[in-house]
Design a protein around this motif. Structure first.
Motif, PDB file in Angstrom:
ATOM      1  N   UNK A   8       0.838  -1.203   0.000  1.00  0.00           N
ATOM      2  CA  UNK A   8       0.000   0.000   0.000  1.00  0.00           C
ATOM      3  C   UNK A   8       0.876   1.257   0.000  1.00  0.00           C
ATOM      4  N   UNK A  11       2.235   1.680  -3.547  1.00  0.00           N
ATOM      5  CA  UNK A  11       1.153   2.157  -4.412  1.00  0.00           C
ATOM      6  C   UNK A  11       0.895   3.647  -4.155  1.00  0.00           C
ATOM      7  N   UNK A  15       1.389   6.703  -6.822  1.00  0.00           N
ATOM      8  CA  UNK A  15       0.242   7.571  -7.070  1.00  0.00           C
ATOM      9  C   UNK A  15       0.633   9.036  -6.880  1.00  0.00           C
ATOM     10  N   UNK A  19       0.274  10.637 -10.339  1.00  0.00           N
ATOM     11  CA  UNK A  19      -1.158  10.789 -10.613  1.00  0.00           C
ATOM     12  C   UNK A  19      -1.456  12.032 -11.443  1.00  0.00           C
ATOM     13  N   UNK A  23      -3.511  11.737 -14.828  1.00  0.00           N
ATOM     14  CA  UNK A  23      -4.815  12.403 -14.860  1.00  0.00           C
ATOM     15  C   UNK A  23      -4.871  13.445 -15.975  1.00  0.00           C
ATOM     16  N   UNK A  41      -7.732   5.936 -12.576  1.00  0.00           N
ATOM     17  CA  UNK A  41      -7.777   4.896 -11.536  1.00  0.00           C
ATOM     18  C   UNK A  41      -7.468   3.524 -12.137  1.00  0.00           C
ATOM     19  N   UNK A  48      -0.732  -1.962 -10.465  1.00  0.00           N
ATOM     20  CA  UNK A  48      -0.717  -2.912  -9.342  1.00  0.00           C
ATOM     21  C   UNK A  48      -0.574  -4.353  -9.822  1.00  0.00           C
TER      22      UNK A  48
ATOM     23  N   UNK B  15      -5.213  17.768 -11.060  1.00  0.00           N
ATOM     24  CA  UNK B  15      -6.361  17.397 -10.210  1.00  0.00           C
ATOM     25  C   UNK B  15      -6.411  18.237  -8.938  1.00  0.00           C
ATOM     26  N   UNK B  19      -9.518  16.031  -4.086  1.00  0.00           N
ATOM     27  CA  UNK B  19     -10.077  14.950  -4.895  1.00  0.00           C
ATOM     28  C   UNK B  19      -9.020  13.863  -5.135  1.00  0.00           C
ATOM     29  N   UNK B  20      -7.777  14.295  -5.319  1.00  0.00           N
ATOM     30  CA  UNK B  20      -6.694  13.327  -5.533  1.00  0.00           C
ATOM     31  C   UNK B  20      -6.545  12.418  -4.305  1.00  0.00           C
ATOM     32  N   UNK B  23      -9.413   9.913  -4.247  1.00  0.00           N
ATOM     33  CA  UNK B  23      -9.254   8.840  -5.232  1.00  0.00           C
ATOM     34  C   UNK B  23      -8.181   7.844  -4.789  1.00  0.00           C
ATOM     35  N   UNK B  24      -7.121   8.361  -4.175  1.00  0.00           N
ATOM     36  CA  UNK B  24      -6.078   7.450  -3.665  1.00  0.00           C
ATOM     37  C   UNK B  24      -6.667   6.561  -2.582  1.00  0.00           C
ATOM     38  N   UNK B  26      -9.720   5.594  -2.270  1.00  0.00           N
ATOM     39  CA  UNK B  26     -10.570   4.588  -2.925  1.00  0.00           C
ATOM     40  C   UNK B  26      -9.724   3.460  -3.492  1.00  0.00           C
ATOM     41  N   UNK B  27      -8.629   3.848  -4.142  1.00  0.00           N
ATOM     42  CA  UNK B  27      -7.751   2.846  -4.752  1.00  0.00           C
ATOM     43  C   UNK B  27      -7.176   1.919  -3.684  1.00  0.00           C
ATOM     44  N   UNK B  28      -6.746   2.492  -2.572  1.00  0.00           N
ATOM     45  CA  UNK B  28      -6.173   1.688  -1.488  1.00  0.00           C
ATOM     46  C   UNK B  28      -7.234   0.771  -0.880  1.00  0.00           C
ATOM     47  N   UNK B  31      -7.862  -2.052  -3.233  1.00  0.00           N
ATOM     48  CA  UNK B  31      -6.714  -2.967  -3.188  1.00  0.00           C
ATOM     49  C   UNK B  31      -6.800  -3.846  -1.940  1.00  0.00           C
ATOM     50  N   UNK B  32      -7.136  -3.228  -0.814  1.00  0.00           N
ATOM     51  CA  UNK B  32      -7.246  -3.990   0.438  1.00  0.00           C
ATOM     52  C   UNK B  32      -8.362  -5.024   0.336  1.00  0.00           C
TER      53      UNK B  32
END
Lengths: 165, 187
Positions: A8, A11, A15, A19, A23, A41, A48, B15, B19-20, B23-24, B26-28, B31-32
């Motif tokens: 994590x 990642x 990001x 990002x 974006x 996304x 990943x 961005x 918001x960035x 979104x990060x 959400x991605x994490x 992934x979890x």
């Protein structure tokens, strides 16, 4: 030896580093925020799932650029988008500076390949040969797209009196 | 236009930092969720078992629905299939009214933990199959790749043309939806 999936922290690091660029590419190609967010996304989800680590920061950057381009191409031809109503309502970006909106309107009117080359060359600082290598295009095609984009922007801006005193 | 003006515009496409971060996050979270300590075969067993139980319940409640569930819901998904015996309370004579009200409630009542239906200038949805008394709809979710599959049935209601109700729903992935569309177009 098989590589473990990104942690994590890794990642999150990727990001934060990339990002903004991913974006921006997605926004330049998709021309609306919700689709650009979706595509960006997905690019990171694909990162990943990569089986191999990136060789170096340049490889990481190039891979993300190409993956973002491919993801946007896929989404633009996808059934979901083609059947969606109210597309024009989404294609409005919020601009703080009116002059930025004027420039965007000109850029957004260019074909997608020209928009991407313009961004990669002027904003990311890639030479046309590097862009050609990265996108697996003929160098003369890339040079031609850049020349056409420059020509169209200049002509359109003059027509609308942009920059005149 | 010069390079400075062009790059200033590209800069403005960056961005929003808030918001960035969202979104990060959400991605994490996605992934979890994918890395939950559960072997793949267990997930399949859970998915199939859940489907089998619910199909049994559905068959008892409404003859014929079981077969349709088997036909439209994929055999395996991470998410549980929810079947609603008497139909969701958002029934209406209009199919669209029923669907939109259900989607609103799906979000407001957090009906699938952590997953919401995308709502920006309206819902994004597609009708997969359109029968006289049964319709299957798929709606886009805010989590990339996720879709909400909704089964709607028109039930007899006094002397009317019938009341549309949501009778089942499940979160599925975009690839499965593509496959369903592909299979549907061959029939």
């Amino acid at each position: 030896m098989a590589r473990a999936a990104l942690s994590q922290e890794e990642l999150a690091g990727l990001y934060r580093r990339r990002f903004k660029m991913v974006y921006q590419i997605c926004l330049v190609l998709m021309k609306n925020v919700p689709d650009a967010e979706d595509a960006a996304q997905t690019v990171f989800r694909k990162a990943l799932e990569r089986a191999e680590p990136f060789r170096d920061p340049e490889h990481e950057k190039a891979w993300l650029i190409v993956t973002a381009r491919n993801e946007c191409k896929n989404q633009l031809k996808h059934w979901w988008r083609t059947r969606r109503a109210g597309e024009e309502a989404l294609e409005s970006l919020a601009w703080e500076q009116p002059e930025d909106r004027a420039v965007w309107d000109q850029v957004a009117a260019l074909p997608k390949p020209q928009r991407l080359v313009l961004y990669l060359h002027y904003y990311q600082g890639y030479a046309t040969g590097e862009i050609a290598d990265m996108l697996a295009e003929n160098p003369s095609t890339v040079r031609s797209r850049l020349a056409q984009a420059r020509r169209k922007l200049k002509l359109k801006l003059e027509e609308e009196g942009y920059g005149q005193a | 236009m010069d390079r400075r003006e062009l790059n200033k515009m590209f800069d403005a496409l960056a961005p929003d930092p808030q918001r960035e971060r969202e979104l990060l996050q959400k991605l994490l979270q996605d992934d979890a969720r994918r890395k939950r300590p559960m072997k793949n075969w267990k997930r399949v067993v859970v998915g199939v078992a859940a489907a089998a139980l619910l199909v049994t319940a559905a068959t008892a409640a409404a003859p014929g629905l079981g077969e349709r569930l088997l036909a439209y819901f994929p055999a395996y998904t991470e998410h549980e299939l929810h079947e609603i015996d008497e139909g969701h309370r958002t029934g209406a004579f209009s199919l669209e009214d029923t669907l939109f009200t259900f989607l609103e409630k799906f979000n407001s009542e957090n009906m699938e933990d952590g997953i919401t239906v995308k709502r920006e200038n309206g819902f994004e949805y597609m009708i997969l199959s359109d029968g006289e008394n049964s319709v299957n709809v798929v709606a886009a979710c805010t989590t990339p790749g996720d879709k909400l599959l909704v089964v709607m049935e028109r039930k007899e209601y006094e002397e009317t043309t019938g009341l549309w109700q949501v009778t089942a729903y499940q979160i599925i992935d975009g690839k499965t939806v593509d496959k369903m569309i592909e299979d549907g177009s061959k029939n």
